[in-house]
Design an enzyme around this catalytic site. Structure first.
Site, PDB file in Angstrom:
ATOM      1  N   SER A  97      -0.931 144.933  12.850  1.00 23.57           N
ATOM      2  CA  SER A  97      -1.586 146.204  13.422  1.00 23.57           C
ATOM      3  C   SER A  97      -1.119 147.432  12.988  1.00 23.57           C
ATOM      4  O   SER A  97      -0.625 147.699  11.860  1.00 23.57           O
ATOM      5  CB  SER A  97      -1.998 146.312  14.848  1.00 23.57           C
ATOM      6  OG  SER A  97      -2.965 146.911  15.322  1.00 23.57           O
ATOM      7  N   ASP A 103     -11.312 138.920  13.027  1.00 26.77           N
ATOM      8  CA  ASP A 103     -10.751 140.374  13.380  1.00 26.77           C
ATOM      9  C   ASP A 103     -11.896 141.158  12.777  1.00 26.77           C
ATOM     10  O   ASP A 103     -11.823 141.298  11.496  1.00 26.77           O
ATOM     11  CB  ASP A 103      -9.341 140.442  12.788  1.00 26.77           C
ATOM     12  CG  ASP A 103      -8.733 141.910  13.033  1.00 26.77           C
ATOM     13  OD1 ASP A 103      -9.381 142.841  13.702  1.00 26.77           O
ATOM     14  OD2 ASP A 103      -7.609 142.111  12.883  1.00 26.77           O
ATOM     15  N   HIS A 133      -8.694 140.370  16.653  1.00 30.22           N
ATOM     16  CA  HIS A 133      -7.494 141.082  16.416  1.00 30.22           C
ATOM     17  C   HIS A 133      -6.399 140.581  17.118  1.00 30.22           C
ATOM     18  O   HIS A 133      -5.132 140.610  16.412  1.00 30.22           O
ATOM     19  CB  HIS A 133      -7.734 142.612  16.475  1.00 30.22           C
ATOM     20  CG  HIS A 133      -6.608 143.461  15.909  1.00 30.22           C
ATOM     21  ND1 HIS A 133      -5.867 143.649  14.758  1.00 30.22           N
ATOM     22  CD2 HIS A 133      -5.791 144.338  16.385  1.00 30.22           C
ATOM     23  CE1 HIS A 133      -5.144 144.247  14.505  1.00 30.22           C
ATOM     24  NE2 HIS A 133      -4.959 144.669  15.746  1.00 30.22           N
TER      25      HIS A 133
END
Length: 403
Positions: A181, A349, A382
């Site tokens: 991320s 995601d 995610h």
């Protein structure tokens, strides 16, 4: 400056053992993209493994928005609330969760970032609230916490702070920079800002620029915080009031973006939380998913600073490699990269979709740069970068071994 590794002999196999966060004050100001210079700057960090005599086996692990320096092992003083934010982490970790590092499944002997081979360093990023200088730190000009007067920062500022920190440790070159991320954004930024100092990068569930939908969700979260009267223009420290309500909403919004629709459906469906039938209430949660989000909010506000959320969220929305370094061209931005690049994405995601990593791969490949891209088919959205550790590990171990 570098603390000795603590023996893991009394801990589970693969654990780095008991660890304690260390703190380092940078000797020089950090120059920021906004034009300001920040000083003093303290960096919170942990290390795992043994530094080689040549100091050539260092891997820097960078965390996502809500992480900290405690990436692996068992904290000597466990936090009240765990930083292990992955979907269903509490069910997986049990009572040990509050003391475990947020990426414990990836760092340790025999793991993806193998501490039998590598010296792994994890820092709390600039602007953080877990030991590194941020909005809750004291402004030397006023003697009070910075609050909203803290300078607006970028991912590049975070990386330059990490570079200055490693300079003090005497580490000139990195075997790898890795993260998921926002951590993956930092890895990519490292490869561009310091191309001759990084052998490899591992960017997981990340992107070269957050898509407009992600920018929008982050704007909603920030507005929830700033719209809370208890935010007080960002100067709520010492007032016995903090924007917990707005912060809780921001956390709920953020947490939903980290998950996928199938994951939510499989975990909760439309099951009611407290009764066999609806109770005709608007103030209390009726459904399990509502109760879950409220729990996430209540836990998060106990450990995270609202201003840090604002500044870090803004930094990740500013991140745009093509705009920052390529005049609008991603390929031009990536021209300086000399590091081998591993990109990992997850099929479900939608916040940091595989298409974003594919664009990075295509640009690097067109430039003749060494790059590998893997998409893992997994249902959790995610959050997969925190949950699918077993499936990431062989990919990362093989990639690092090819150095």
């Amino acid at each position: 400056m570098i603390p000795p590794m603590v023996s893991a002999s009394t801990f589970p196999a693969g654990s780095v053992g008991s660890v304690e966060t260390q703190y380092l004050d940078l000797p020089e100001p950090v120059r920021l993209d906004c034009g300001q210079a920040l000083h003093p700057v303290r960096v919170a960090y942990e290390t795992y493994g043994t530094l080689s005599p040549a100091r050539d086996n260092v891997i820097l692990v960078c965390h996502a928005l809500s992480g900290d320096a405690h990436a692996a092992g068992f904290a000597k003083t466990p936090a009240q609330t765990s930083t292990r934010d992955g979907f269903g982490a509490a069910d997986r970790d049990g009572a040990a969760g509050s003391g475990l590092g947020w990426w414990d499944g990836m760092i340790g002997p025999g793991k993806a970032f193998d501490t039998d081979r590598y010296f792994v360093v994890a820092t709390n990023l600039l602007g953080g609230c877990s030991g590194t200088t941020g909005p809750s730190s004291i402004d030397p000009a006023t003697g009070r916490p910075y609050g909203s007067d803290f300078p607006v920062i970028t991912v590049a500022d975070m990386v330059r702070t990490e570079r200055a920190f490693l300079d003090v440790l005497g580490v000139e070159r990195l075997a790898a920079v890795a993260g998921g991320s926002l951590g993956g954004m930092q890895a990519l930024q490292w490869a561009i800002l310091f191309p001759d100092q990084v052998d490899a990068i591992v960017a997981i569930a990340s992107t070269h620029a957050l898509h407009p939908q992600g920018v929008a969700w982050n704007a909603i979260a920030r507005n929830a915080i700033m719209g809370d009267p208890a935010w007080q223009g960002g100067h709520y420290y010492g007032t016995d009031r903090a924007p917990h309500a707005g912060m809780g909403v921001a956390r709920m919004v953020g947490h939903v973006t980290y998950l996928s629709a199938p994951a939510l459906n499989d975990r909760f469906g439309r099951r009611l939380q407290f009764a066999d039938d609806i109770r005709h209430t608007i103030t209390e949660p009726e459904f399990e998913v509502e109760s879950y989000l409220r729990h996430q909010a209540d836990s998060f506000v106990k450990r995270f600073d609202a201003n840090t959320y604002l500044f870090t969220s803004r930094a990740l929305t500013y991140f745009d490699l093509a705009r920052q370094h390529g005049g609008g061209s991603l390929a031009r931005a990536l021209e300086p990269v000399s590091a081998r690049t591993l990109l990992i994405a997850f099929s479900s995601d939608w916040l940091y979709p595989p298409s974003a990593s594919r664009e990075i791969e295509d640009a690097l490949r067109a430039l003749g740069k060494p790059v590998e891209f893997q998409v893992i088919d997994a249902p959790y959205g995610h959050d997969c970068f925190l949950l699918e550790e077993a499936r990431q590990t062989p990919i990362i171990r093989r990639f690092l071994a090819e150095r």
